[in-house]
Design a protein around this motif. Sequence first.
Motif, mmCIF file in Angstrom:
data_model
loop_
_atom_site.group_PDB
_atom_site.id
_atom_site.type_symbol
_atom_site.label_atom_id
_atom_site.label_comp_id
_atom_site.label_asym_id
_atom_site.label_seq_id
_atom_site.Cartn_x
_atom_site.Cartn_y
_atom_site.Cartn_z
ATOM 1 N N GLU A 229 0.798 -1.064 -0.073
ATOM 2 C CA GLU A 229 0.089 -0.004 -0.151
ATOM 3 C C GLU A 229 0.999 1.100 0.009
ATOM 4 N N LEU B 109 -2.770 9.604 -8.908
ATOM 5 C CA LEU B 109 -2.996 8.754 -10.245
ATOM 6 C C LEU B 109 -2.573 9.784 -11.234
ATOM 7 N N ARG C 109 -4.147 9.525 -2.716
ATOM 8 C CA ARG C 109 -5.001 8.633 -2.146
ATOM 9 C C ARG C 109 -4.010 7.333 -1.915
ATOM 10 N N ALA D 120 -3.487 3.367 -2.029
ATOM 11 C CA ALA D 120 -3.817 2.391 -2.906
ATOM 12 C C ALA D 120 -2.701 1.210 -2.858
ATOM 13 N N LEU E 296 -7.448 1.288 -10.767
ATOM 14 C CA LEU E 296 -7.518 2.755 -10.464
ATOM 15 C C LEU E 296 -6.736 3.240 -11.805
ATOM 16 N N VAL F 166 -2.028 0.346 -10.189
ATOM 17 C CA VAL F 166 -2.832 0.906 -8.935
ATOM 18 C C VAL F 166 -4.094 0.095 -9.032
ATOM 19 N N ALA G 28 -7.395 -0.193 -6.430
ATOM 20 C CA ALA G 28 -8.355 0.254 -5.133
ATOM 21 C C ALA G 28 -9.056 -0.731 -4.515
ATOM 22 N N SER G 29 -9.462 -1.893 -4.933
ATOM 23 C CA SER G 29 -10.055 -2.797 -3.855
ATOM 24 C C SER G 29 -9.910 -4.237 -4.619
#
Length: 391
Positions: free
Chosen positions: A51, A56, A316, A318, A349, A357, A359-360
């Motif tokens: 992480e 971005l 952010r 990620a 992302l 990258v 995100a989830s």
Amino acid sequence: MKKKYFKATAPILVLALGYGVVQLMSAAKPAPEKKAENPRPISLVYNEAREEAVRLTVATQGEVRPHTEIDLTPQVSGRIIAISENFAEGAGFTPGETLVQLDDADYRLALARAEAGVAAAEVVLLQARATAAIKRQQWETANPGREPTPLQVNQPQVAEAEAQLRSAKAELADAQLNLARTQIKLPFRGRVIRRDIGVGQYVTAGTVLGRVFATDRVEVRLPLTDAQLQELDLPMGFVATERNPGPPVTLSAQVGRDAHQWQGRIVRTQAAVDQQTRLIYAVAEVADPYGAGASNGVPLAVGLFVSAEAQGVRERPALVLPREALRSADKVYVVDESNRLNIRTVEVLSTSKDRVVIASGLTDGERVVTSAIANAVDGMEVQPIAQLARK
């Protein structure tokens, strides 16, 4: 007869007896012992998902267009007597350079007539003022203390002479302007797209002589989604100012065998969504693309199709993985604690040639396969091998 029959059947009986003995021996022989072998797990190289706080990169593409592109037209009529060497397809010109010269003989004559008209009007005005002064002196002598009417002291005649002089001067200015317009120039530095005329051709006002564009700056119209617009923190209808010049953008393209990059800025966005694509278009500008803004001498030429990348303004958290970890558009292969393969769907992302990258769909520290694998099956047993750190 019996002896003959026995002699004929004896060989057959011997063969049958021998076959039976062989079968009995084979049946009595113990079966070979079979060894059960488990399939060997496939060895796979993995990286641990980590992480990070990332910004971005917004990636898009567009075509380079001139900021100013016009048809070159004359404002007066005449025969073309000279054309500059710089007024040719692909050639460049400087501000104020004469690109086309029209025959100016008629305009010089008109200028001479206008100058004569100004001189005559000045004489008439001087005469009218002198007459008015004499009449006022005569009136004051004959009528002391009384104010004459304008007509009694020739004031209307003076006003008329002044108007005639102004008209003559306007005609002189018009003649001078028309003479200057026989030299067709432009107020900006630019390049020629095409030329439509030749020496000796007679042209009238408004005739298209060719098409040119300015090279002080070029534009690239970039399509953006709502999410990309938010990443760049750009509102709809954005216009760059001195306090907010707009986010920088890197434009890149392959020219010949080499890759080149040019630096620009997003200076405005549309105030409406495109009805066909449902996208919002931003405009990036590059200053002096044929000069200081060129990439190692290679200009950002009009018509070139370029890729554009701009950094987002917000950080952010990620998960970051090597680019080879991504399978298809949104799949990764994860090795669980039991060394079994899990095919996982993730939310991506952004991607680049080096990293992806996410995100989830993953958690920090999970082992993600980066090596090639054929016929991957969810749940299959594997032998994980850690990726060596790159130097």
